[in-house]
Design a protein around this motif. Structure first.
Motif, PDB file in Angstrom:
ATOM      1  N   ILE A  53       0.826  -1.211   0.000  1.00  0.00           N
ATOM      2  CA  ILE A  53       0.000   0.000   0.000  1.00  0.00           C
ATOM      3  C   ILE A  53       0.854   1.253   0.000  1.00  0.00           C
ATOM      4  CG2 ILE A  53      -1.627   1.345   1.393  1.00  0.00           C
ATOM      5  CD1 ILE A  53      -2.878  -1.328   2.258  1.00  0.00           C
ATOM      6  N   VAL A  54       1.923   1.261   0.795  1.00  0.00           N
ATOM      7  CA  VAL A  54       2.762   2.463   0.873  1.00  0.00           C
ATOM      8  C   VAL A  54       4.007   2.351   0.006  1.00  0.00           C
ATOM      9  CG1 VAL A  54       1.958   2.960   3.208  1.00  0.00           C
ATOM     10  CG2 VAL A  54       4.033   1.603   2.910  1.00  0.00           C
ATOM     11  N   GLY A  55       4.444   1.123  -0.275  1.00  0.00           N
ATOM     12  CA  GLY A  55       5.700   0.943  -0.991  1.00  0.00           C
ATOM     13  C   GLY A  55       5.602   1.183  -2.478  1.00  0.00           C
ATOM     14  N   ILE A  56       4.497   0.762  -3.108  1.00  0.00           N
ATOM     15  CA  ILE A  56       4.356   0.982  -4.549  1.00  0.00           C
ATOM     16  C   ILE A  56       4.282   2.476  -4.880  1.00  0.00           C
ATOM     17  CG2 ILE A  56       2.859   0.580  -6.541  1.00  0.00           C
ATOM     18  CD1 ILE A  56       2.198  -2.161  -5.365  1.00  0.00           C
ATOM     19  N   PRO A  57       3.487   3.275  -4.160  1.00  0.00           N
ATOM     20  CA  PRO A  57       3.536   4.721  -4.413  1.00  0.00           C
ATOM     21  C   PRO A  57       4.917   5.327  -4.173  1.00  0.00           C
ATOM     22  CG  PRO A  57       1.562   4.159  -3.190  1.00  0.00           C
ATOM     23  CD  PRO A  57       2.413   2.932  -3.209  1.00  0.00           C
ATOM     24  N   LEU A  58       5.620   4.857  -3.124  1.00  0.00           N
ATOM     25  CA  LEU A  58       6.961   5.375  -2.859  1.00  0.00           C
ATOM     26  C   LEU A  58       7.912   5.013  -3.988  1.00  0.00           C
ATOM     27  CD1 LEU A  58       9.068   6.729  -1.103  1.00  0.00           C
ATOM     28  CD2 LEU A  58       9.247   4.622   0.241  1.00  0.00           C
ATOM     29  N   ALA A  59       7.811   3.790  -4.483  1.00  0.00           N
ATOM     30  CA  ALA A  59       8.658   3.379  -5.599  1.00  0.00           C
ATOM     31  C   ALA A  59       8.370   4.215  -6.844  1.00  0.00           C
ATOM     32  CB  ALA A  59       8.428   1.894  -5.895  1.00  0.00           C
ATOM     33  N   LEU A  60       7.102   4.504  -7.091  1.00  0.00           N
ATOM     34  CA  LEU A  60       6.728   5.327  -8.237  1.00  0.00           C
ATOM     35  C   LEU A  60       7.277   6.742  -8.091  1.00  0.00           C
ATOM     36  CD1 LEU A  60       5.156   5.507 -10.877  1.00  0.00           C
ATOM     37  CD2 LEU A  60       3.119   6.113  -9.544  1.00  0.00           C
ATOM     38  N   LEU A  61       7.218   7.266  -6.874  1.00  0.00           N
ATOM     39  CA  LEU A  61       7.750   8.603  -6.622  1.00  0.00           C
ATOM     40  C   LEU A  61       9.250   8.652  -6.889  1.00  0.00           C
ATOM     41  CD1 LEU A  61       7.400  11.497  -5.502  1.00  0.00           C
ATOM     42  CD2 LEU A  61       7.806  10.554  -3.220  1.00  0.00           C
ATOM     43  N   ILE A  62       9.974   7.630  -6.438  1.00  0.00           N
ATOM     44  CA  ILE A  62      11.418   7.589  -6.655  1.00  0.00           C
ATOM     45  C   ILE A  62      11.737   7.463  -8.135  1.00  0.00           C
ATOM     46  CG2 ILE A  62      13.535   6.291  -6.193  1.00  0.00           C
ATOM     47  CD1 ILE A  62      12.326   5.435  -3.533  1.00  0.00           C
ATOM     48  N   ALA A  63      11.025   6.561  -8.820  1.00  0.00           N
ATOM     49  CA  ALA A  63      11.313   6.296 -10.227  1.00  0.00           C
ATOM     50  C   ALA A  63      11.033   7.496 -11.116  1.00  0.00           C
ATOM     51  CB  ALA A  63      10.487   5.101 -10.703  1.00  0.00           C
ATOM     52  N   ARG A  64      10.086   8.340 -10.731  1.00  0.00           N
ATOM     53  CA  ARG A  64       9.700   9.461 -11.580  1.00  0.00           C
ATOM     54  C   ARG A  64      10.226  10.806 -11.060  1.00  0.00           C
ATOM     55  NH1 ARG A  64       9.230   5.614 -14.201  1.00  0.00           N
ATOM     56  NH2 ARG A  64       7.365   4.828 -15.257  1.00  0.00           N
ATOM     57  N   SER A  65      11.089  10.776 -10.052  1.00  0.00           N
ATOM     58  CA  SER A  65      11.679  12.013  -9.525  1.00  0.00           C
ATOM     59  C   SER A  65      12.953  12.359 -10.287  1.00  0.00           C
ATOM     60  CB  SER A  65      12.017  11.839  -8.032  1.00  0.00           C
ATOM     61  OG  SER A  65      10.855  11.708  -7.252  1.00  0.00           O
ATOM     62  N   PRO A  66      13.386  13.630 -10.222  1.00  0.00           N
ATOM     63  CA  PRO A  66      14.679  13.998 -10.807  1.00  0.00           C
ATOM     64  C   PRO A  66      15.803  13.172 -10.194  1.00  0.00           C
ATOM     65  CG  PRO A  66      13.414  15.959 -10.242  1.00  0.00           C
ATOM     66  CD  PRO A  66      12.665  14.796  -9.672  1.00  0.00           C
ATOM     67  N   ALA A  67      16.913  13.071 -10.898  1.00  0.00           N
ATOM     68  CA  ALA A  67      17.988  12.159 -10.524  1.00  0.00           C
ATOM     69  C   ALA A  67      18.478  12.379  -9.092  1.00  0.00           C
ATOM     70  CB  ALA A  67      19.151  12.289 -11.505  1.00  0.00           C
ATOM     71  N   ARG A  68      18.700  13.630  -8.700  1.00  0.00           N
ATOM     72  CA  ARG A  68      19.234  13.897  -7.361  1.00  0.00           C
ATOM     73  C   ARG A  68      18.222  13.565  -6.277  1.00  0.00           C
ATOM     74  NH1 ARG A  68      22.625  19.638  -7.857  1.00  0.00           N
ATOM     75  NH2 ARG A  68      24.211  18.863  -9.363  1.00  0.00           N
ATOM     76  N   VAL A 121      10.324  -2.715  -7.082  1.00  0.00           N
ATOM     77  CA  VAL A 121       9.318  -2.035  -7.907  1.00  0.00           C
ATOM     78  C   VAL A 121       9.915  -0.815  -8.575  1.00  0.00           C
ATOM     79  CG1 VAL A 121       7.089  -0.859  -7.875  1.00  0.00           C
ATOM     80  CG2 VAL A 121       7.429  -2.900  -6.485  1.00  0.00           C
ATOM     81  N   GLU A 122      10.745  -0.083  -7.853  1.00  0.00           N
ATOM     82  CA  GLU A 122      11.355   1.116  -8.431  1.00  0.00           C
ATOM     83  C   GLU A 122      12.243   0.761  -9.614  1.00  0.00           C
ATOM     84  OE1 GLU A 122      14.609   4.089  -8.883  1.00  0.00           O
ATOM     85  OE2 GLU A 122      14.859   2.279  -7.668  1.00  0.00           O
ATOM     86  N   GLY A 123      13.000  -0.328  -9.501  1.00  0.00           N
ATOM     87  CA  GLY A 123      13.825  -0.768 -10.622  1.00  0.00           C
ATOM     88  C   GLY A 123      12.984  -1.153 -11.830  1.00  0.00           C
ATOM     89  N   ALA A 124      11.863  -1.819 -11.580  1.00  0.00           N
ATOM     90  CA  ALA A 124      10.971  -2.194 -12.682  1.00  0.00           C
ATOM     91  C   ALA A 124      10.363  -0.964 -13.344  1.00  0.00           C
ATOM     92  CB  ALA A 124       9.867  -3.118 -12.162  1.00  0.00           C
ATOM     93  N   LEU A 125       9.971   0.014 -12.552  1.00  0.00           N
ATOM     94  CA  LEU A 125       9.377   1.229 -13.102  1.00  0.00           C
ATOM     95  C   LEU A 125      10.385   2.024 -13.921  1.00  0.00           C
ATOM     96  CD1 LEU A 125       7.297   2.338  -9.992  1.00  0.00           C
ATOM     97  CD2 LEU A 125       6.373   1.642 -12.207  1.00  0.00           C
ATOM     98  N   PRO A 177       5.653  -7.481 -13.455  1.00  0.00           N
ATOM     99  CA  PRO A 177       6.633  -8.486 -13.006  1.00  0.00           C
ATOM    100  C   PRO A 177       7.467  -8.008 -11.829  1.00  0.00           C
ATOM    101  CG  PRO A 177       6.610  -8.346 -15.390  1.00  0.00           C
ATOM    102  CD  PRO A 177       5.780  -7.199 -14.898  1.00  0.00           C
ATOM    103  N   GLY A 178       7.894  -6.746 -11.852  1.00  0.00           N
ATOM    104  CA  GLY A 178       8.673  -6.209 -10.741  1.00  0.00           C
ATOM    105  C   GLY A 178       7.852  -6.081  -9.479  1.00  0.00           C
ATOM    106  N   ILE A 179       6.580  -5.739  -9.638  1.00  0.00           N
ATOM    107  CA  ILE A 179       5.705  -5.625  -8.472  1.00  0.00           C
ATOM    108  C   ILE A 179       5.525  -6.988  -7.806  1.00  0.00           C
ATOM    109  CG2 ILE A 179       3.361  -5.096  -7.717  1.00  0.00           C
ATOM    110  CD1 ILE A 179       3.273  -2.922  -9.864  1.00  0.00           C
TER     111      ILE A 179
END
Length: 259
Positions: free
Chosen positions: A67-82, A144-148, A180-182
Motif C-alpha cells: 500500500i505504501v511501498g508501490i507509491p513510494l517506488a513510483l515517486l522515486i522512479a519518476r523524480s529527478p535524478a538527485r 518495484v522502483e527498478g521495474a518502473l 513483473p517487478g511488483i
C-alpha cells in the motif's frame, strides 16, 4: 544466442569455494533433519502456532508494504535524478542497519516513553507486523522502483498525448508494465517478513502464541526452551524451502526469463 563470455580458468577455484561456503552449511542442516518425525515436528502445537503467526503477520505486513511501498517506488522512479538518489538512499538504510537497531528505534518510537507510547504497541502482535514492515519494505520498494525505471516513460507520454488522465495512465499503462517487478517485490517482501528476527525480538518480544514467530521459535528451541530441537530443525527446513520457492517464483516473473 546469449554469449557465454570469457572467464579466466583460475577464477573457477575461488568461485567454487564461494558456492560451497553457501551450500555446505545448508547441507549440514538438511543432514540433521529427523525425517521420521519431520511431519509430527512441523505439526506440533508450538510449531503450528509459530508458523501460523509468521504467515498471518507476514501477509498483513506485505499488504501494508504494498500500500505504501508501490507509491513510494513510483515517486522515486519518476523524480529527478538527485531527488531519486536521496530517496533511494533513505529507503536503503534499513537494509544496511542491523535489525536489532530497527527494533531499538521502534521501541523508542512506540515504547512507554516514546512519541507514540500511548498506543501500547510493544510486545503485541501488531508490533510483530510493524517490525516486519520496517525490515521488509525496502525490498519491495527497490524491486518495484527498478521495474518502473526500466519501463521508461515513453508509453506514459503517448497515453497522455491521447488525452488519458494521470489515474488512467497509472492503472492502464504504468502498473501493468511494471507488474513483473511488483510481483517480485511483493514475494521478496513476504519472504523477508516471515524470516524477520532481530527487530521483532526487541520490539515485540517472544511470547508464544502472541509474538513468537518461526525464527523466534527456532532461537528459543536452540537455547533450551519452548519447542524441541527437532521441531527447530524442521522449522528451519520449512523456512529454507520457502526461500527456495520464493526465488523460483521471482525468477519466473522476471522479464526476459527463458530467452
Amino acid at each position: 544466442m546469449r554469449s557465454a563470455g570469457f572467464v579466466p580458468r583460475w577464477l573457477i577455484v575461488p568461485a567454487v569455494i564461494g558456492l560451497l561456503f553457501l551450500l555446505v552449511p545448508l547441507s549440514a542442516l538438511i543432514a540433521r533433519v529427523e525425517w521420521a518425525t519431520l511431519w509430527s515436528d512441523i505439526t506440533s502445537d508450538a510449531a503450528l502456532s509459530a508458523l501460523g503467526l509468521s504467515l498471518s503477520t507476514g501477509a498483513v505486513a506485505t499488504a501494508l508494504c504494498a500500500i505504501v511501498g508501490i507509491p513510494l517506488a513510483l515517486l522515486i522512479a519518476r523524480s529527478p535524478a538527485r531527488v531519486a538518489a536521496l530517496l533511494r538512499a533513505l529507503v536503503t538504510v534499513p537494509l544496511v542497519l542491523p535489525p536489532m537497531v530497527g527494533g531499538v528505534a521502534l521501541l523508542y518510537l512506540f515504547g512507554r516513553n516514546g512519541w507514540f507510547g500511548a498506543l501500547g504497541l510493544p510486545f503485541t502482535t501488531p508490533a510483530v507486523v510493524l517490525a516486519q514492515v520496517f525490515v521488509a519494505l525496502p525490498f519491495l520498494v527497490l524491486a518495484v522502483e527498478g521495474a518502473l525505471r526500466s519501463t521508461g516513460v515513453e508509453f506514459e507520454r503517448a497515453a497522455a498525448s491521447l488525452g488519458a488522465s494521470r489515474a488512467t495512465i497509472l492503472r492502464r499503462v504504468t502498473l501493468p508494465l511494471a507488474a513483473p517487478g511488483i510481483v517480485a517485490g511483493v514475494v521478496l517482501c513476504f519472504a523477508r517478513a516471515i524470516g524477520e528476527f532481530g527487530a521483532t525480538a526487541l520490539f515485540a518480544g517472544n511470547r508464544p502464541g502472541v509474538t513468537q514467530t518461526m525464527p523466534l521459535a527456532i532461537y528459543t528451541a536452540f537455547n533450551g526452551a519452548g519447542v524441541s530441537q527437532g521441531t527447530a530443525v524442521a522449522l528451519s527446513m520449512l523456512l529454507l524451502v520457502t526461500a527456495v520457492a520464493v526465488l523460483l517464483l521471482v525468477r519466473g516473473w522476471r522479464p526476459g526469463v527463458g530467452r
